[in-house]
Write a protein that holds these residues in place. Structure first.
Motif, PDB file in Angstrom:
ATOM      1  N   TYR A 149       0.837  -1.205   0.000  1.00  0.00           N
ATOM      2  CA  TYR A 149       0.000   0.000   0.000  1.00  0.00           C
ATOM      3  C   TYR A 149       0.874   1.258   0.000  1.00  0.00           C
ATOM      4  CZ  TYR A 149      -3.114   3.663   1.722  1.00  0.00           C
ATOM      5  OH  TYR A 149      -3.806   4.831   1.865  1.00  0.00           O
TER       6      TYR A 149
ATOM      7  N   TRP B  60       3.830   1.517  -1.157  1.00  0.00           N
ATOM      8  CA  TRP B  60       4.429   1.599  -2.494  1.00  0.00           C
ATOM      9  C   TRP B  60       3.417   2.177  -3.484  1.00  0.00           C
ATOM     10  CZ3 TRP B  60       5.339  -3.090  -6.175  1.00  0.00           C
ATOM     11  CH2 TRP B  60       6.074  -2.669  -7.304  1.00  0.00           C
ATOM     12  N   GLY B  61       2.181   1.674  -3.421  1.00  0.00           N
ATOM     13  CA  GLY B  61       1.146   2.163  -4.320  1.00  0.00           C
ATOM     14  C   GLY B  61       0.861   3.641  -4.139  1.00  0.00           C
TER      15      GLY B  61
ATOM     16  N   SER C 222       3.046   5.859  -2.970  1.00  0.00           N
ATOM     17  CA  SER C 222       4.207   6.614  -3.461  1.00  0.00           C
ATOM     18  C   SER C 222       4.225   6.721  -4.980  1.00  0.00           C
ATOM     19  CB  SER C 222       5.504   5.945  -2.978  1.00  0.00           C
ATOM     20  OG  SER C 222       5.705   4.700  -3.623  1.00  0.00           O
ATOM     21  N   GLU C 223       3.655   5.710  -5.661  1.00  0.00           N
ATOM     22  CA  GLU C 223       3.593   5.733  -7.119  1.00  0.00           C
ATOM     23  C   GLU C 223       2.368   6.477  -7.646  1.00  0.00           C
ATOM     24  OE1 GLU C 223       5.769   4.371  -9.420  1.00  0.00           O
ATOM     25  OE2 GLU C 223       7.152   4.032  -7.759  1.00  0.00           O
ATOM     26  N   GLY C 224       1.508   6.919  -6.744  1.00  0.00           N
ATOM     27  CA  GLY C 224       0.290   7.607  -7.159  1.00  0.00           C
ATOM     28  C   GLY C 224      -0.781   6.678  -7.684  1.00  0.00           C
ATOM     29  N   LYS C 225      -0.633   5.358  -7.462  1.00  0.00           N
ATOM     30  CA  LYS C 225      -1.611   4.380  -7.950  1.00  0.00           C
ATOM     31  C   LYS C 225      -2.735   4.140  -6.947  1.00  0.00           C
ATOM     32  CE  LYS C 225       0.853   3.597 -11.649  1.00  0.00           C
ATOM     33  NZ  LYS C 225       1.582   2.343 -11.843  1.00  0.00           N
ATOM     34  N   LEU C 226      -2.498   4.425  -5.676  1.00  0.00           N
ATOM     35  CA  LEU C 226      -3.499   4.223  -4.632  1.00  0.00           C
ATOM     36  C   LEU C 226      -3.729   5.546  -3.905  1.00  0.00           C
ATOM     37  CD1 LEU C 226      -2.334   0.797  -3.110  1.00  0.00           C
ATOM     38  CD2 LEU C 226      -4.251   1.195  -4.668  1.00  0.00           C
TER      39      LEU C 226
END
Length: 455
Positions: free
Chosen positions: A360, A362-363, A365-369
């Motif tokens: 979560y 990671w998601g 930080s990548e702007g995916k979540l």
């Protein structure tokens, strides 16, 4: 139908005095009594937690360290005592506000509200570990509740599957090097101890490595020299993309030995620590407690996982001609076979929740979540509410060790709440409580709970 309606009316019209604090008619006295009961066990618990954390630093603590430790113990103790007492307060206030009891207001909703309020008093760095801990116990409890209703069915060795998937996610993060950036966590230090730092990412070799095989003289198996040369080639064989310095065979073999010895040492050490009283009194049954197959299981699980992970990783590097972080996925799944030697539900759920947390992060930080405001507090409150609900109405769904903990925190109140008005729900709550008390051998000879204040 008339009987059912009558029972539902009895459940709804039950007062907080009749259900939550039948030893005192005062809601304030019931709340204060719960707080006083919670302070001693909370203090013991957090003294152990903080002093152990201080000892694990491996250095002599400074005056500043000791001051922070004392402050942390007092703050965490206050949080836990506040959580317990606010539960009683919330039950009484909701009963007064709504005019009666509903199924969700017996334990779940008041606990959720109390937990949200009390967690704000805890140290921010302690909130995530607390949320993960109650999620571990709470998810197991929730599954047991659903299984009792026939909504789900347990799968044999499901904890091994959960553990394998969780470790696979962690190993992928480890190999990509995200454990040094967006997924920093102390869990990866354990992976360093088990696997060594060779497999830690990011990759230290180019993504693609051209494999060159120099022409060698054919081996002559007519003499012993040929066999010795073959053995030497196998022992020292290493692909250029492999991150280790020794040959792959030696690397994988030592990959079994070190975690195996470490796991056995950890198992034996924990058993000695838990039986320190028996050892002092010379009542320790060494052969039964220490010198048995059970002491080898954790070591075998870690050793087999490490051996299979490293063997598979090296095999993939040799086969494809390069190294890649995606190789961690099949290598971890194959290595998970070793967890059949140590199928532990608690450890498996911890790994699962830890992996979900880091994925979560990671998601996000990548702007995916999306970032969910106060997610940690919501998560902690939800699963704590599940645990309190189960403790009151569905005791056998709860992990016995956690039920014993709640009995200690509440001064045995959780088994003294009057749940007979709620038999309409068909859960046989009192029978479940009696079964748990008998199973744990809890002394209920006293007619009143600890600090049974009366005003």
């Amino acid at each position: 139908m008339a009987v059912q309606s009558k029972l539902a009316e009895i459940a709804f019209s039950c007062t907080c005095f009749e259900h939550n604090h039948p030893w005192t008619s005062s809601c304030a006295a019931g709340t204060a009594g719960m707080m006083l009961s919670a302070i001693p066990p909370a203090l013991r618990t957090y003294c152990t937690v903080y002093l152990l954390a201080l000892a694990m630093r491996g250095r002599i603590p400074s005056v500043k360290d000791l001051g922070r430790t004392v402050t942390g113990i007092l703050q965490s103790t206050s949080f836990l005592a506040l959580n317990a007492s606010l539960y009683v307060f919330a039950v009484c206030q909701l009963r007064r506000l709504l005019g009666g009891f509903y199924f969700s207001t017996v334990g779940f909703i008041p606990t959720f509200l109390a937990s949200m309020a009390s967690l704000a008093a805890e140290r921010p760095e302690r909130r995530v570990p607390l949320a993960l801990y109650v999620a571990n116990v709470g998810s197991e409890t929730l599954w047991n509740m659903l299984e009792a209703r026939g909504l789900v069915k347990s799968i044999p060795n499901a904890q091994v599957l959960i553990m394998g998937l969780g470790v696979t996610a962690l190993m992928y993060l480890y190999r990509t090097g995200l454990h040094k950036t967006v997924a920093k966590d102390a869990t990866f230090k354990a992976l360093d101890l088990i696997l060594g730092k060779e497999e830690a990412g990011p990759l230290k070799t180019p993504a693609v490595t051209t494999s060159q095989s120099s022409r060698q003289r054919p081996l002559d198996f007519q003499s012993i020299t040929g066999y010795l040369q073959l053995y030497d080639q196998i022992r020292s064989a290493k692909h250029p993309s492999c991150p280790h310095k020794t040959g792959c065979v030696k690397y994988a073999s030592l990959g079994f030995l070190r975690p195996f010895l470490g796991g056995v040492g950890l198992s034996v050490g924990l058993k000695l620590l838990l039986n320190i009283t028996k050892i002092i009194k010379f009542k320790m049954q060494w052969r039964k407690q220490i010198f048995n197959k059970g002491s080898l299981q954790l070591g075998l699980a870690l050793g087999i996982f490490s051996f299979l992970f490293k063997s598979t990783s090296c095999g993939l590097r040799h086969g494809f001609g390069f190294d890649h972080s995606l190789f961690a996925i099949p290598a971890s799944l194959i290595g998970s076979i070793g967890f059949f030697r140590f199928p532990n539900t608690t450890v498996a759920l911890y790994v699962m929740w830890k992996a979900l947390q880091l994925l979560y992060n990671w998601g996000v930080s990548e702007g995916k979540l999306p970032v969910v405001p106060h997610f940690t507090m919501i998560m902690y409150s939800f699963f704590t509410a599940i645990l309190f609900h189960a403790c009151i109405l569905e005791a056998t769904a709860l992990r016995p060790s956690y039920y014993k903990f709640l009995m200690s925190i509440s001064g045995t109140r959780v088994s003294r709440f009057n749940v007979k008005p709620f038999e309409v729900y068909g859960l046989k709550s009192q029978d479940q409580i009696n079964s748990m008390i008998k199973k744990l051998g809890i002394d209920m000879s006293s007619p009143l709970p600890l600090f049974a204040l009366d005003c």
